[in-house]
Design an enzyme around this catalytic site. Structure first.
Site, mmCIF file in Angstrom:
data_model
loop_
_atom_site.group_PDB
_atom_site.id
_atom_site.type_symbol
_atom_site.label_atom_id
_atom_site.label_comp_id
_atom_site.label_asym_id
_atom_site.label_seq_id
_atom_site.Cartn_x
_atom_site.Cartn_y
_atom_site.Cartn_z
ATOM 1 N N HIS A 34 -14.805 29.737 -51.160
ATOM 2 C CA HIS A 34 -15.799 29.512 -51.908
ATOM 3 C C HIS A 34 -16.603 28.475 -51.123
ATOM 4 O O HIS A 34 -18.059 28.874 -51.120
ATOM 5 C CB HIS A 34 -15.515 28.738 -53.370
ATOM 6 C CG HIS A 34 -14.807 29.640 -54.275
ATOM 7 N ND1 HIS A 34 -13.487 29.365 -54.672
ATOM 8 C CD2 HIS A 34 -15.126 30.832 -55.031
ATOM 9 C CE1 HIS A 34 -13.086 30.017 -55.376
ATOM 10 N NE2 HIS A 34 -14.145 31.031 -55.600
ATOM 11 N N GLN A 58 -13.904 39.939 -67.981
ATOM 12 C CA GLN A 58 -13.501 40.681 -66.993
ATOM 13 C C GLN A 58 -12.054 40.744 -66.824
ATOM 14 O O GLN A 58 -11.535 41.071 -65.731
ATOM 15 C CB GLN A 58 -14.127 40.268 -65.647
ATOM 16 C CG GLN A 58 -13.966 38.856 -65.044
ATOM 17 C CD GLN A 58 -14.768 38.491 -63.926
ATOM 18 O OE1 GLN A 58 -15.794 37.961 -63.965
ATOM 19 N NE2 GLN A 58 -14.139 38.411 -62.706
HETATM 20 O O1 PAF Z 1 -15.306 36.919 -57.858
HETATM 21 C C1 PAF Z 1 -15.642 35.993 -58.903
HETATM 22 O O2 PAF Z 1 -15.127 34.787 -58.918
HETATM 23 C C2 PAF Z 1 -16.200 36.682 -60.241
HETATM 24 O O3 PAF Z 1 -15.569 38.161 -60.457
HETATM 25 C C3 PAF Z 1 -17.616 36.466 -60.365
HETATM 26 C C4 PAF Z 1 -18.345 37.125 -59.195
HETATM 27 C C5 PAF Z 1 -17.905 35.068 -60.128
HETATM 28 C C6 PAF Z 1 -18.119 36.937 -61.707
HETATM 29 O O4 PAF Z 1 -17.444 36.445 -62.493
#
Ligand code: PAF
Length: 282
Positions: A34, A58
């Site tokens: 990140h 998700q």
């Molecule tokens: O890759 C992730 O951490 C997630 O899929 C995202 C892009 C933040 C969407 O919730």
């Protein structure tokens, strides 16, 4: 660094900043992968906003939404030290309401590979990103290539829904032994951690075979045998070689200008993914 929790606070922040805005969407539990996205955004934009939001839409009903690592204070410290401009860390109610009617449904590409094993996952990713893109109005948004299928789907969404946003791909950041960085690596025991290297090793092994093998079925067969013989505790979910643009399986490496190997496997019940662009000689 401003920490914003509501859409109104975000709106106020956005109205004050001028010049390009880089956006790094995350689910927190930040690691070097990140931070590489944030650093790149800081280099390319006067303003960088990071979202930290574990998106319930998700995760499937049997997945790790409740157990997903959350450590907002540590994340904020890391981002402050890097020099981020603002963080948007809303509660779930700020993004979703029980009365919501809108759902985004993606087709072909979202049902391949990870989408085949995580039904509805990419629809949930698309929904939250569409909401965030509207709220943040970023100039550029940064995504790690570790989640390669996600990057391709986001590129498609931005293109088809005419979001005026540049999607920037950032190469996967790896541990010193090659394991792709992921928040889910923290679930692994030391023994599982040692087995988790199987994904990267298998991708590398496939690359070493390419000078003598161009037939994809053969490469995949060799790759699967390598993984099961050397890493018996790893359960392979899929191993594929695809065209990077369409994400469709190819039969021969010369069939695609940009072939890429994709892999997903379970280690101690933890689902891990990785991928690698394949270099093919003439
Ligand atoms: O890759 C992730 O951490 C997630 O899929 C995202 C892009 C933040 C969407 O919730």
């Amino acid at each position: 660094m401003e920490v914003l929790q509501t859409r109104q606070q975000l709106k106020t922040w956005r109205s004050k900043v001028h010049g390009s805005v880089g956006f790094v969407p995350t689910m927190g539990a930040l690691h070097e992968g990140h931070l590489a996205l944030v650093r790149q955004s800081l280099n390319e934009n006067p303003w960088t906003l990071i979202s930290i939001f574990v998106n319930p839409r998700q995760f499937g009903p049997t997945e790790d939404y409740h157990r997903y690592p959350r450590n907002l204070e540590a994340d904020l410290r890391l981002l402050e030290n890097l020099g981020a401009s603002a963080v948007f860390a809303p509660p779930v109610e700020e993004i979703y309401s029980p009365e919501d009617e809108i759902h985004i449904s993606l087709t072909r590409m979202s049902r391949l590979w990870c989408g085949n094993y995580r039904r509805g996952h990419f629809d949930g990713v698309a929904l939250v990103l569409a909401k965030f893109f509207h709220l943040v109005h970023p100039t550029r948004a940064y995504f790690g290539e570790k989640d390669f299928q996600q990057v391709r789907l986001v590129e498609k969404m931005v293109e088809e829904l005419f979001f005026p946003i540049q999607i920037v791909r950032v190469p996967t950041v790896r541990e010193s032994d090659g394991l792709a960085m992921s928040s889910r690596n923290t679930y692994l025991s030391p023994r599982g951690r040692a087995q988790a290297i199987a994904l990267y090793k298998t991708l590398q092994y496939i690359q070493t075979l390419i000078p003598t093998h161009l037939n994809v079925e053969e490469l995949l067969r060799e790759g699967r045998s390598y993984l099961t013989e050397r890493f018996p505790e790893v359960q392979l979910e899929y191993l594929a070689i695809v065209d990077e643009y369409s994400l469709e399986l190819i039969e021969h490496l010369h069939q695609s200008a940009h072939p890429r190997a994709l892999i997903a496997a379970h280690v101690e019940g933890v689902r891990l993914i990785d991928n690698m662009p394949l270099r093919v000689g003439d």
